[in-house]
Design a protein around this motif. Structure first.
Motif, PDB file in Angstrom:
ATOM      1  N   LEU A 242       0.839  -1.196   0.000  1.00  0.00           N
ATOM      2  CA  LEU A 242       0.000   0.000   0.000  1.00  0.00           C
ATOM      3  C   LEU A 242       0.881   1.255   0.000  1.00  0.00           C
ATOM      4  N   PRO A 243       0.337   2.380  -0.464  1.00  0.00           N
ATOM      5  CA  PRO A 243       1.157   3.599  -0.539  1.00  0.00           C
ATOM      6  C   PRO A 243       1.548   4.161   0.829  1.00  0.00           C
ATOM      7  N   ASP A 244       0.771   3.842   1.846  1.00  0.00           N
ATOM      8  CA  ASP A 244       1.053   4.362   3.182  1.00  0.00           C
ATOM      9  C   ASP A 244       0.992   3.240   4.208  1.00  0.00           C
ATOM     10  N   SER A 245       1.601   3.481   5.347  1.00  0.00           N
ATOM     11  CA  SER A 245       1.563   2.540   6.460  1.00  0.00           C
ATOM     12  C   SER A 245       0.129   2.366   6.933  1.00  0.00           C
ATOM     13  N   VAL A 246      -0.246   1.124   7.233  1.00  0.00           N
ATOM     14  CA  VAL A 246      -1.586   0.819   7.739  1.00  0.00           C
ATOM     15  C   VAL A 246      -1.424   0.036   9.047  1.00  0.00           C
ATOM     16  N   HIS A 247      -0.911   0.712  10.062  1.00  0.00           N
ATOM     17  CA  HIS A 247      -0.561   0.045  11.310  1.00  0.00           C
ATOM     18  C   HIS A 247      -1.732  -0.215  12.242  1.00  0.00           C
ATOM     19  N   THR A 248      -2.958   0.104  11.806  1.00  0.00           N
ATOM     20  CA  THR A 248      -4.144  -0.261  12.589  1.00  0.00           C
ATOM     21  C   THR A 248      -5.127  -0.974  11.664  1.00  0.00           C
ATOM     22  N   ALA A 249      -6.019  -1.755  12.264  1.00  0.00           N
ATOM     23  CA  ALA A 249      -7.026  -2.469  11.473  1.00  0.00           C
ATOM     24  C   ALA A 249      -7.922  -1.486  10.722  1.00  0.00           C
ATOM     25  N   ALA A 250      -8.273  -0.379  11.358  1.00  0.00           N
ATOM     26  CA  ALA A 250      -9.146   0.605  10.714  1.00  0.00           C
ATOM     27  C   ALA A 250      -8.471   1.209   9.479  1.00  0.00           C
ATOM     28  N   LEU A 251      -7.194   1.542   9.580  1.00  0.00           N
ATOM     29  CA  LEU A 251      -6.474   2.097   8.430  1.00  0.00           C
ATOM     30  C   LEU A 251      -6.354   1.066   7.313  1.00  0.00           C
ATOM     31  N   ALA A 252      -6.067  -0.171   7.670  1.00  0.00           N
ATOM     32  CA  ALA A 252      -5.954  -1.232   6.672  1.00  0.00           C
ATOM     33  C   ALA A 252      -7.284  -1.449   5.960  1.00  0.00           C
ATOM     34  N   ALA A 253      -8.367  -1.513   6.730  1.00  0.00           N
ATOM     35  CA  ALA A 253      -9.684  -1.725   6.141  1.00  0.00           C
ATOM     36  C   ALA A 253     -10.047  -0.585   5.185  1.00  0.00           C
ATOM     37  N   ALA A 254      -9.766   0.645   5.589  1.00  0.00           N
ATOM     38  CA  ALA A 254     -10.060   1.787   4.732  1.00  0.00           C
ATOM     39  C   ALA A 254      -9.245   1.721   3.439  1.00  0.00           C
ATOM     40  N   ALA A 255      -7.979   1.361   3.543  1.00  0.00           N
ATOM     41  CA  ALA A 255      -7.113   1.289   2.355  1.00  0.00           C
ATOM     42  C   ALA A 255      -7.532   0.167   1.416  1.00  0.00           C
ATOM     43  N   LEU A 256      -8.049  -0.913   1.974  1.00  0.00           N
ATOM     44  CA  LEU A 256      -8.412  -2.083   1.169  1.00  0.00           C
ATOM     45  C   LEU A 256      -9.880  -2.103   0.755  1.00  0.00           C
ATOM     46  N   GLY A 257     -10.692  -1.230   1.352  1.00  0.00           N
ATOM     47  CA  GLY A 257     -12.110  -1.196   1.036  1.00  0.00           C
ATOM     48  C   GLY A 257     -12.867  -2.401   1.567  1.00  0.00           C
ATOM     49  N   CYS A 258     -12.479  -2.868   2.755  1.00  0.00           N
ATOM     50  CA  CYS A 258     -13.162  -4.015   3.355  1.00  0.00           C
ATOM     51  C   CYS A 258     -13.619  -3.663   4.766  1.00  0.00           C
ATOM     52  N   GLU A 259     -14.358  -4.576   5.363  1.00  0.00           N
ATOM     53  CA  GLU A 259     -14.791  -4.383   6.748  1.00  0.00           C
ATOM     54  C   GLU A 259     -13.601  -4.554   7.686  1.00  0.00           C
ATOM     55  N   VAL A 260     -13.600  -3.809   8.784  1.00  0.00           N
ATOM     56  CA  VAL A 260     -12.514  -3.921   9.753  1.00  0.00           C
ATOM     57  C   VAL A 260     -12.435  -5.342  10.320  1.00  0.00           C
ATOM     58  N   GLY A 261     -13.546  -6.044  10.356  1.00  0.00           N
ATOM     59  CA  GLY A 261     -13.571  -7.420  10.850  1.00  0.00           C
ATOM     60  C   GLY A 261     -12.825  -8.400   9.959  1.00  0.00           C
ATOM     61  N   ALA A 262     -12.558  -8.020   8.707  1.00  0.00           N
ATOM     62  CA  ALA A 262     -11.836  -8.885   7.771  1.00  0.00           C
ATOM     63  C   ALA A 262     -10.321  -8.685   7.865  1.00  0.00           C
ATOM     64  N   ILE A 263      -9.894  -7.813   8.759  1.00  0.00           N
ATOM     65  CA  ILE A 263      -8.462  -7.620   8.995  1.00  0.00           C
ATOM     66  C   ILE A 263      -8.049  -8.592  10.096  1.00  0.00           C
ATOM     67  N   ALA A 264      -7.083  -9.443   9.798  1.00  0.00           N
ATOM     68  CA  ALA A 264      -6.569 -10.396  10.793  1.00  0.00           C
ATOM     69  C   ALA A 264      -5.356  -9.762  11.470  1.00  0.00           C
ATOM     70  N   ASN A 265      -5.601  -9.171  12.629  1.00  0.00           N
ATOM     71  CA  ASN A 265      -4.514  -8.552  13.393  1.00  0.00           C
ATOM     72  C   ASN A 265      -3.592  -9.620  13.959  1.00  0.00           C
ATOM     73  N   SER A 266      -2.296  -9.361  13.897  1.00  0.00           N
ATOM     74  CA  SER A 266      -1.298 -10.214  14.545  1.00  0.00           C
ATOM     75  C   SER A 266      -0.867  -9.506  15.822  1.00  0.00           C
ATOM     76  N   LEU A 267      -1.306 -10.021  16.948  1.00  0.00           N
ATOM     77  CA  LEU A 267      -0.995  -9.409  18.239  1.00  0.00           C
ATOM     78  C   LEU A 267      -0.055 -10.319  19.012  1.00  0.00           C
ATOM     79  N   LEU A 268       1.079  -9.765  19.402  1.00  0.00           N
ATOM     80  CA  LEU A 268       2.039 -10.550  20.168  1.00  0.00           C
ATOM     81  C   LEU A 268       1.903 -10.188  21.636  1.00  0.00           C
ATOM     82  N   PHE A 269       1.806 -11.227  22.455  1.00  0.00           N
ATOM     83  CA  PHE A 269       1.727 -11.045  23.897  1.00  0.00           C
ATOM     84  C   PHE A 269       2.936 -11.686  24.556  1.00  0.00           C
ATOM     85  N   ASP A 270       3.249 -11.176  25.725  1.00  0.00           N
ATOM     86  CA  ASP A 270       4.351 -11.671  26.547  1.00  0.00           C
ATOM     87  C   ASP A 270       3.736 -12.472  27.688  1.00  0.00           C
ATOM     88  N   ALA A 271       3.986 -13.783  27.685  1.00  0.00           N
ATOM     89  CA  ALA A 271       3.496 -14.669  28.746  1.00  0.00           C
ATOM     90  C   ALA A 271       4.707 -15.081  29.589  1.00  0.00           C
TER      91      ALA A 271
END
Length: 157
Positions: A27-56
């Motif tokens: 994409l032409p710009d960084s899409v570091h949130t699901a909302a930005l990615a969805a807007a750039a791709l023209g899809c629902e925010v629910g169709a963005i599969a976020n990769s979240l890393l947790f520290d256990a």
């Protein structure tokens, strides 16, 4: 000589090696949130599969969840049998994924990560996930995410 960012090139190689079938889009710009990615791709925010890393307690846990969901870390820790899950620091993310927050892909990490996929993602025929860089995404499906990552399905809310 390729001008592609090295982390995208590494993702592209790993995606192909694992038999990924989706399209990789820069994409032409960084899409570091699901909302930005969805807007750039023209899809629902629910169709963005976020990769979240947790520290256990020092061990990385990767959770692939819908951009429309919040992870209940207490409930998730109980379901997967870990100690408390804390949001990973940028250094922890880079150490365990080789990628920056906002561009963490489900695959292509320095060592395999314990990975979980939110079954809610099945509601979308096409999903979009980060491809190793905040401006790169790839299309996939819930079933392909499971196959690519070897993840375990788990409800995150």
């Amino acid at each position: 000589m390729s001008t592609e960012h090295p982390s995208i090139a590494r993702f592209r190689e790993e995606h192909q090696r694992r038999g990924g079938t989706g399209e990789i889009v820069i994409l032409p710009d960084s899409v570091h949130t699901a909302a930005l990615a969805a807007a750039a791709l023209g899809c629902e925010v629910g169709a963005i599969a976020n990769s979240l890393l947790f520290d256990a307690d020092g061990s990385p846990v990767l959770v692939l969840t819908s951009g429309a969901h919040r992870v209940d870390t207490g409930l998730l820790a109980e379901r997967i049998g870990t100690g408390p899950l804390r949001r990973a620091t940028p250094d922890f993310v880079r150490e365990h994924t080789g990628q920056a927050i906002g561009g963490v892909s489900p695959i292509g990490h320095p060592t395999p990560l314990t990975t979980y996929v939110d079954p809610w993602l099945q509601r979308h025929d096409v999903l979009w996930a980060a491809a190793g860089h905040p401006a790169a995404v790839f299309s996939t499906t819930h079933d392909e995410l499971l196959a690519l990552t070897g993840a375990t399905p788990v409800e995150v809310e």
